[in-house]
Scaffold this active site. Structure first.
Site, mmCIF file in Angstrom:
data_model
loop_
_atom_site.group_PDB
_atom_site.id
_atom_site.type_symbol
_atom_site.label_atom_id
_atom_site.label_comp_id
_atom_site.label_asym_id
_atom_site.label_seq_id
_atom_site.Cartn_x
_atom_site.Cartn_y
_atom_site.Cartn_z
ATOM 1 C CG ASP A 183 8.029 6.928 -1.578
ATOM 2 O OD1 ASP A 183 7.931 6.032 -0.706
ATOM 3 O OD2 ASP A 183 8.649 7.989 -1.398
ATOM 4 C CE LYS A 197 10.111 6.637 1.659
ATOM 5 N NZ LYS A 197 9.306 7.857 1.474
ATOM 6 C CG ASP A 216 8.258 3.473 1.975
ATOM 7 O OD1 ASP A 216 8.480 3.052 0.810
ATOM 8 O OD2 ASP A 216 7.575 4.489 2.220
ATOM 9 C CE LYS A 254 3.002 3.044 4.995
ATOM 10 N NZ LYS A 254 3.322 4.390 4.429
ATOM 11 N NE ARG A 290 -1.137 7.522 -1.070
ATOM 12 C CZ ARG A 290 -0.910 8.811 -1.262
ATOM 13 N NH1 ARG A 290 -1.650 9.489 -2.119
ATOM 14 N NH2 ARG A 290 0.029 9.443 -0.581
ATOM 15 C CD GLU A 316 4.786 2.863 0.931
ATOM 16 O OE1 GLU A 316 5.072 3.784 0.159
ATOM 17 O OE2 GLU A 316 4.839 2.975 2.176
ATOM 18 C CG ASP A 358 6.350 3.445 6.052
ATOM 19 O OD1 ASP A 358 5.655 4.318 6.610
ATOM 20 O OD2 ASP A 358 6.321 3.221 4.830
HETATM 21 N N1 BES Z 1 6.126 6.200 4.539
HETATM 22 C C1 BES Z 1 6.057 7.369 3.729
HETATM 23 C C2 BES Z 1 5.621 8.600 4.529
HETATM 24 C C3 BES Z 1 6.621 9.072 5.559
HETATM 25 C C4 BES Z 1 7.543 10.042 5.239
HETATM 26 C C5 BES Z 1 6.584 8.584 6.844
HETATM 27 C C6 BES Z 1 8.459 10.472 6.186
HETATM 28 C C7 BES Z 1 7.491 9.010 7.787
HETATM 29 C C8 BES Z 1 8.419 9.951 7.477
HETATM 30 C C9 BES Z 1 5.051 7.162 2.602
HETATM 31 O O1 BES Z 1 4.983 5.854 2.113
HETATM 32 C C10 BES Z 1 5.465 8.011 1.464
HETATM 33 O O2 BES Z 1 6.519 7.775 0.927
HETATM 34 N N2 BES Z 1 4.632 9.002 1.115
HETATM 35 C C11 BES Z 1 4.913 9.873 0.033
HETATM 36 C C12 BES Z 1 3.671 10.008 -0.808
HETATM 37 C C13 BES Z 1 3.895 10.704 -2.135
HETATM 38 C C14 BES Z 1 4.764 9.867 -3.030
HETATM 39 C C15 BES Z 1 2.550 10.956 -2.781
HETATM 40 C C16 BES Z 1 5.327 11.214 0.622
HETATM 41 O O3 BES Z 1 4.764 11.633 1.636
HETATM 42 O O4 BES Z 1 6.242 11.830 0.066
HETATM 43 ZN ZN ZN Z 2 5.473 4.379 3.453
HETATM 44 MN MN MN Z 3 6.441 5.464 0.610
#
Ligand code: BES
Ligand code: ZN
Ligand code: MN
Length: 494
Positions: A342, A271, A264, A259, A346, A344, A283
């Protein structure tokens, strides 16, 4: 900095710092004991005075006041018991940092203790520790630049196995450092197109094939998921495909998928401030780890064909951004209802996994900073490991005995599959808060074309808030060492 072997190095060596080791006791190694004898016991007395414990990571720097050709002695603790790869890395990282901080430009080190590891592995681990422990990211610093730097680091020794250990350490530590650099550069410097250029440069220097798919090509492939994520940014998405072919006949084909969200924001599901947005340049760490791993394959003579596929996009918020409720069609034809923009990672991985499986990969491994839930589960250093093939999962865990990285197996419970079933489409891209790392992995599984697959959720360990045993703050290069160890183990076995 160069790390080399120095035949016949001993206590008569003229150098800025002579590095010796000690176990708890303190029990000095042979070179340390010889130095102590020349100093009439002053070294042992100094260790006692300083309450030197000899645990891994402890160091003591002692000026020799003209009584030895070396200007100072650096004693590193190696702990009690048999040496471990991670213990040697940590010990020699601490020793190299202590020598540097004391102002040494030239360091000569005793041979690391080998125990059951064998000489090659012991030199390799210690040299990796030196290189990784001294890593700094100074690209953008114009003021207060560190003035102290080791220019030359020699290990006592002359054997062929020691030489092989140092060569492997150089390849691995270069790759890990490169992965750290990629993460540490800001998102304004490394956006998808630029990452693709960097991949082309890596391919040219490491003898890899490289194909970069732009939005028109992705459209033609039906890669609707990565295209949707990239839509909101002025920086177009790219699917980057590197191929390594071994010099002899390939003993199998492996797909590594990363990824690479170069930034992000969360998109329309923006966010909030305080959620660590300023770190979201990291990210792309999974993609960076894949690119860095590809770069080291030739040096380690990996005997498999390896496809490295990096799904690069910037998740931005704009008038052209994708929205919650949008329905996307992924490359494998499955439709996806966007619950959160968010979630994204996956989405871009969905297309990248299908693409890689269709290149003929017999097994797939992806790395992704995928979920905050993985950090909640395992803390900042743990990688959540998922897989559809127990032998593959076991092999990855076994590889951490060498790499020292913390991978922990997690379940793919089929009962949770309904959490990601769509209302209007086949799937939805979020299963909600609970078990968020598991439902993300279940989502990815839908795109693996039934191939044996493992997923490393590296959201925690890809980035460090503090200086650690052999990494600085920021990008850690996590995953590179485990992937390379996994490939080497597999090569040695098959
Ligand atoms: N890149 C983030 C995950 C992340 C969070 C990486 C903190 C490093 C530090 C990912 O894209 C994300 O935002 N995931 C969400 C998924 C949710 C919306 C289902 C998350 O983990 O909150
Ligand atoms: Zn992300
Ligand atoms: Mn995200």
């Amino acid at each position: 900095m160069e790390i080399a072997l120095l035949a016949g190095a001993g206590i008569e060596q003229e150098t800025d710092a002579l590095l010796v080791s000690a176990q708890p006791g303190p029990r000095l190694d042979a070179m340390g004991a010889a130095a102590d004898a020349r100093l009439d016991g002053a070294l042992a007395a100094a260790l006692t005075d300083a309450a030197f414990s000899g645990e891994v990571g402890t160091t003591l720097v002692i000026p020799t006041l003209g009584r030895l050709p070396a200007r100072r002695l650096v004693v590193v603790g190696v702990g009690a018991g048999a040496p471990t790869p991670d213990g040697l890395r940590r010990a020699w990282a601490a020793g190299a940092r202590a020598a540097r901080d004391a102002g040494a430009r030239r360091v000569v080190s005793v041979a690391p203790p080998a125990g059951d590891l064998g000489e090659e592995r012991a030199y390799r681990a210690a040299a990796e520790g030196v290189r990784l422990g001294l890593y700094e990211f100074l690209e953008y610093r114009t003021q207060d630049r560190p003035t102290r730097q080791i220019e030359r680091f020699d290990f006592a020794g002359e054997s062929e196995s020691a030489r092989r250990g140092l060569a492997a350490a150089a390849a691995v530590a270069d790759a890990v450092s490169f992965a750290r650099d990629l993460v540490n550069h800001p998102a304004d410097a490394i956006y998808p197109e630029r990452l693709a250029e960097i991949a082309q440069e890596v391919a040219a220097s490491a003898g890899l094939e490289c194909v970069v798919h732009d939005p028109a090509a992705l459209e033609a492939m039906g890669a609707g998921a990565i295209l949707a994520v990239g839509k909101g940014s002025a920086r177009e998405p790219r699917l980057i495909h590197l191929t390594y072919r071994p010099s002899g006949a390939a003993r199998g084909t492996i797909g590594l998928v990363g990824k690479a969200i170069t930034f992000d924001t969360g998109g329309v599901n923006l966010k909030p401030t305080g959620s660590g947005l300023e770190h979201m340049k990291s990210d792309m760490a999974g993609g960076g780890a894949v690119l860095a791993t590809m770069r080291a394959l030739a040096a380690l003579a990996v005997p498999f064909t390896v496809h490295g596929v990096i799904a690069a996009a910037e998740n931005m918020l704009s008038g052209t951004a994708f929205r919650p409720g949008d329905v996307l069609r992924a490359m494998n034809g499955k439709t996806i209802e966007v619950i959160s923009t968010d979630a994204e990672g996956r989405l871009v991985l969905a297309d990248a996994l299908t693409y890689t499986a269709r290149q003929g990969a017999e097994l797939l491994i992806d790395l992704a900073t995928l979920t905050g839930a993985a950090i909640v589960a395992l803390g900042p250093q743990g990688t959540a490991l998922y897989g559809t093939d127990q032998a593959l999962v076991d092999d990855l865990v076994a590889a951490t005995a060498w790499s020292g990285e913390k991978l922990w197996p997690m379940p793919l419970w089929d009962e949770y599959r309904e959490l990601i079933r769509g209302d209007v489409a086949d799937l939805k891209n979020s299963g909600g808060r609970w078990g968020g790392s598991i439902t993300a992995a279940l989502f990815l599984r839908e795109f693996t074309e039934g191939r044996p697959w493992a997923h490393l959720d590296i959201a925690g360990p890809a980035w460090s808030e503090k200086v650690t045993a052999y990494a600085g703050k920021g990008g850690t290069g996590h995953g590179v060492s485990t992937l390379l160890a996994f490939l080497e183990r597999r090569a040695a076995r098959e």
